[in-house]
Design a protein around this motif. Structure first.
Motif, mmCIF file in Angstrom:
data_model
loop_
_atom_site.group_PDB
_atom_site.id
_atom_site.type_symbol
_atom_site.label_atom_id
_atom_site.label_comp_id
_atom_site.label_asym_id
_atom_site.label_seq_id
_atom_site.Cartn_x
_atom_site.Cartn_y
_atom_site.Cartn_z
ATOM 1 N N PHE A 98 10.808 11.677 3.606
ATOM 2 C CA PHE A 98 10.223 12.950 3.995
ATOM 3 C C PHE A 98 9.681 13.634 2.745
ATOM 4 C CE2 PHE A 98 13.560 11.723 6.834
ATOM 5 C CZ PHE A 98 13.035 11.956 8.104
ATOM 6 N N LYS A 99 8.428 14.084 2.820
ATOM 7 C CA LYS A 99 7.797 14.727 1.670
ATOM 8 C C LYS A 99 7.029 15.948 2.149
ATOM 9 C CE LYS A 99 4.142 12.791 -0.270
ATOM 10 N NZ LYS A 99 3.291 11.893 -1.059
ATOM 11 N N VAL A 100 7.233 17.076 1.471
ATOM 12 C CA VAL A 100 6.491 18.288 1.794
ATOM 13 C C VAL A 100 5.047 18.098 1.344
ATOM 14 C CG1 VAL A 100 6.274 20.763 1.333
ATOM 15 C CG2 VAL A 100 8.542 19.732 1.582
ATOM 16 N N VAL A 101 4.132 18.357 2.265
ATOM 17 C CA VAL A 101 2.697 18.302 1.974
ATOM 18 C C VAL A 101 2.077 19.592 2.519
ATOM 19 C CG1 VAL A 101 2.561 15.775 1.986
ATOM 20 C CG2 VAL A 101 2.194 17.036 4.110
ATOM 21 N N GLU A 102 0.829 19.810 2.203
ATOM 22 C CA GLU A 102 0.156 21.013 2.678
ATOM 23 C C GLU A 102 0.183 21.068 4.210
ATOM 24 O OE1 GLU A 102 -4.202 23.148 2.531
ATOM 25 O OE2 GLU A 102 -3.657 21.743 0.936
ATOM 26 N N GLY A 103 0.739 22.142 4.738
ATOM 27 C CA GLY A 103 0.771 22.348 6.178
ATOM 28 C C GLY A 103 1.927 21.703 6.907
ATOM 29 N N GLY A 104 2.806 21.002 6.201
ATOM 30 C CA GLY A 104 3.914 20.377 6.908
ATOM 31 C C GLY A 104 4.662 19.341 6.095
ATOM 32 N N VAL A 105 5.021 18.260 6.776
ATOM 33 C CA VAL A 105 5.847 17.201 6.191
ATOM 34 C C VAL A 105 5.193 15.854 6.487
ATOM 35 C CG1 VAL A 105 8.119 16.064 6.269
ATOM 36 C CG2 VAL A 105 7.957 18.551 6.538
ATOM 37 N N GLU A 106 5.163 15.013 5.477
ATOM 38 C CA GLU A 106 4.752 13.630 5.693
ATOM 39 C C GLU A 106 6.020 12.796 5.794
ATOM 40 O OE1 GLU A 106 1.489 11.216 3.490
ATOM 41 O OE2 GLU A 106 3.408 10.773 2.511
ATOM 42 N N MET A 107 6.164 12.133 6.927
ATOM 43 C CA MET A 107 7.312 11.252 7.132
ATOM 44 C C MET A 107 6.810 9.815 7.008
ATOM 45 S SD MET A 107 9.833 10.917 10.434
ATOM 46 C CE MET A 107 8.589 10.224 11.514
ATOM 47 N N GLU A 108 7.484 9.035 6.188
ATOM 48 C CA GLU A 108 7.121 7.633 6.044
ATOM 49 C C GLU A 108 8.307 6.756 6.401
ATOM 50 O OE1 GLU A 108 5.069 4.453 2.985
ATOM 51 O OE2 GLU A 108 6.031 6.216 2.119
ATOM 52 N N ASP A 109 8.057 5.798 7.275
ATOM 53 C CA ASP A 109 9.043 4.784 7.619
ATOM 54 C C ASP A 109 8.669 3.503 6.901
ATOM 55 O OD1 ASP A 109 10.856 5.723 9.898
ATOM 56 O OD2 ASP A 109 8.869 6.338 10.586
ATOM 57 N N ILE A 110 9.666 2.868 6.325
ATOM 58 C CA ILE A 110 9.497 1.532 5.760
ATOM 59 C C ILE A 110 10.585 0.671 6.387
ATOM 60 C CG2 ILE A 110 9.403 0.100 3.692
ATOM 61 C CD1 ILE A 110 8.838 2.759 2.117
ATOM 62 N N LEU A 111 10.162 -0.209 7.264
ATOM 63 C CA LEU A 111 11.094 -1.089 7.957
ATOM 64 C C LEU A 111 10.919 -2.503 7.423
ATOM 65 C CD1 LEU A 111 13.104 -1.868 10.167
ATOM 66 C CD2 LEU A 111 11.155 -2.041 11.743
ATOM 67 N N THR A 112 11.989 -3.054 6.896
ATOM 68 C CA THR A 112 12.001 -4.430 6.416
ATOM 69 C C THR A 112 13.008 -5.196 7.260
ATOM 70 O OG1 THR A 112 11.540 -3.611 4.183
ATOM 71 C CG2 THR A 112 12.330 -5.885 4.377
ATOM 72 N N TYR A 113 12.564 -6.328 7.810
ATOM 73 C CA TYR A 113 13.470 -7.071 8.684
ATOM 74 C C TYR A 113 13.222 -8.570 8.591
ATOM 75 C CZ TYR A 113 9.508 -6.982 12.000
ATOM 76 O OH TYR A 113 8.280 -7.108 12.598
ATOM 77 N N VAL A 114 14.265 -9.312 8.929
ATOM 78 C CA VAL A 114 14.226 -10.771 8.977
ATOM 79 C C VAL A 114 14.868 -11.175 10.298
ATOM 80 C CG1 VAL A 114 15.078 -12.917 7.925
ATOM 81 C CG2 VAL A 114 14.417 -10.981 6.458
#
Length: 150
Positions: A98-114
């Motif tokens: 979660f990162k504060v950006v102009e006007g809100g929040v940028e949420m980034e998912d990083i899914l690593t799976y095998v």
């Protein structure tokens, strides 16, 4: 090993965003109903490192699968990580940033799976797992937009 990365803008403040996503009780709200998501153990309002969550899902042909995930890392208002301890994947490592950006929040998912089963797992990934994972994230995006009125 497969990896899915996804970024989503959420028009809200970081505290509201974090409060929603750091509550294990909200996971069902952003999971497709056909998945039959059912938590089997008592869970707190807020996650913490070491929290184990046991649940059942029915992602394919209504066949129930038992999963246990552990919240392995938490840094308030910044990120958390859940990892499968028991379930259908050989490895499941899901980072939520979660990162504060102009006007809100940028949420980034990083899914690593095998997937298990070597070559058969690769075939299953190509035939349906890859698309099923993407479909679940697409559903989640739509629900997040509804919840936060993006």
């Amino acid at each position: 090993m497969y990896q899915l990365r996804h970024k989503k803008f959420i028009a809200t403040d970081i505290e509201t965003c974090w409060d929603f996503f750091s509550s294990p009780n909200n996971l069902k709200k952003i999971t497709p109903p056909y998945m039959g998501f059912l938590v089997k153990n008592e869970i707190p309002e807020k996650m913490y490192e070491g929290l184990m969550i046991e649940y059942t899902v029915t992602p394919i042909m209504k066949i129930p699968m038992n999963w246990i995930t552990e919240i392995t890392h938490v840094e308030d208002l910044k990120y958390f990580v859940d990892e499968q301890r028991k379930g259908p994947y050989k490895i499941w490592h899901h980072e939520h940033h979660f990162k504060v950006v102009e006007g809100g929040v940028e949420m980034e998912d990083i899914l690593t799976y095998v997937l298990p089963l070597g070559f058969l797992g690769k075939i299953a990934h190509a035939l349906f797992v890859k698309n099923k994972v993407k479909e679940i994230f697409e559903f989640r995006n739509k629900k997040v937009e509804e919840i936060f009125r993006v």
